[in-house]
Design a protein around this motif. Sequence first.
Motif, short mmCIF file in Angstrom:
data_model
loop_
_atom_site.label_atom_id
_atom_site.label_comp_id
_atom_site.label_asym_id
_atom_site.label_seq_id
_atom_site.Cartn_x
_atom_site.Cartn_y
_atom_site.Cartn_z
N HIS A 1 -65.43 42.56 -56.99
CA HIS A 1 -65.05 43.12 -58.29
C HIS A 1 -64.07 44.29 -58.16
CE1 HIS A 1 -68.84 40.98 -59.23
NE2 HIS A 1 -68.23 40.73 -60.37
N THR B 1 -59.27 43.32 -58.67
CA THR B 1 -59.17 41.88 -58.90
C THR B 1 -57.76 41.45 -59.32
OG1 THR B 1 -60.01 42.24 -61.14
CG2 THR B 1 -61.62 41.61 -59.44
N LYS C 1 -55.51 41.54 -56.22
CA LYS C 1 -55.78 40.44 -55.31
C LYS C 1 -55.20 39.13 -55.84
CE LYS C 1 -59.99 42.56 -53.50
NZ LYS C 1 -61.48 42.55 -53.50
N SER C 2 -55.27 38.94 -57.15
CA SER C 2 -54.71 37.73 -57.75
C SER C 2 -53.20 37.68 -57.54
CB SER C 2 -55.04 37.68 -59.24
OG SER C 2 -56.42 37.50 -59.45
N THR D 1 -62.37 38.48 -49.80
CA THR D 1 -62.23 38.21 -51.23
C THR D 1 -60.80 37.83 -51.59
OG1 THR D 1 -61.97 40.60 -51.59
CG2 THR D 1 -64.17 39.67 -51.90
N THR D 2 -59.81 38.43 -50.92
CA THR D 2 -58.42 38.10 -51.20
C THR D 2 -58.07 36.71 -50.67
OG1 THR D 2 -57.92 40.46 -50.95
CG2 THR D 2 -56.06 38.96 -51.13
N GLU E 1 -59.25 34.12 -53.03
CA GLU E 1 -58.31 33.91 -54.12
C GLU E 1 -57.15 33.02 -53.67
OE1 GLU E 1 -58.20 34.84 -57.39
OE2 GLU E 1 -60.29 35.41 -57.11
#
Length: 358
Positions: free
Chosen positions: A73, A76, A79-80, A102-103, A106
């Motif tokens: 979280h 975000t 990262k997108s 997490t990246t 994505e």
Amino acid sequence: MFAAERRQLILEMVRANGAVSLRELARVVQTSEVTVRRDVRALEAEGLLDRRHGGAVLPGGFSRESGFPHKAHLATAEKSAIADVAAGLVEEGEAVVVGAGTTTQELARRLARVPGLTVVTNSLLVAQALAHANRVEVVMTGGTLRGADYALVGSGAEQSLQGLRVSRAFLSGSGLTAERGLSTSNMLSASVDRALVQAAAEVVVLADHTKLGVDTMFQTVPPEAITRLVTDEPPPHEDRAAAELQALADQGVQITVAGAAGAPSGAMGAVPGTAVAHPGPAGAAGQGGQGGPAGAEGEGAAGGPGGRPRREVPLPGQRGRHHPPGGGGGAQLRAAPPVAPGEGQTMGRVADLAPRRH
């Protein structure tokens, strides 16, 4: 909220998570980043936490790893945007390795649209994101499951990568500095990441601005082994983050700065001393948005799989051979057409940071 209450909440967040970005702190305490930055400085003066580029960490020089639910979280939108740009580097029919994070998760969601792709990964989340992509082959390493980041680690994972060769590796981590390169807080994760690097001809690091200048315990990729860094635009007042980017560029790392989702289309303004060119129409090439044939000088846009636009910025085959266009001593940001965003995403501007000429 009074300053004392606000600072106590900031301190509790950092203690609970190990590292928190200024943007996240500002959102939680419902104030501006300028106010949060002032609070963080006050807490640092008391020895209660340490400032890092774009955030705050536990005191002691090395930040500890945050749990996956918390990291999922953070930043975000950034990262997108990073994942959108990174996906544009992948061609149809390639074989790549994608590490845990997490990246990179994505990124995997976007790679599901690239036909003929082979993805080698030690991440359950990356594999899950690609599970229903019928035109993508997923190869998983062996190893022992590490629940903190849903990744396979250990000797089994490392041995399964021996003898493997792919075009490029996409890796994330806990911190990135010009001195030590990419690092992480876990020894087993670092060891597998090093094995992923050995399997790739080129290494692409995906790191949002909160990781710039953060140094953690275990080095995974030294700066001289990083081919390209894809990051987001640092906050306007983060001069140290801009300096870190420039130091990496001076070492031969290609820096691609992606605007966060919904970012304004004006000048970047994040890297002091840089020249920013406004992009021309889709397919334009060259500096300053000057029109040209698609793909000219590696700056145009060409159709990728499924008709999606693709950035034609060649990756270097040899380190130290990247020469910025034009003259001048300052860093130069070269505008490039945005890569097609994922569903529901809005891409910001994309620019490349070139090394200074000495």
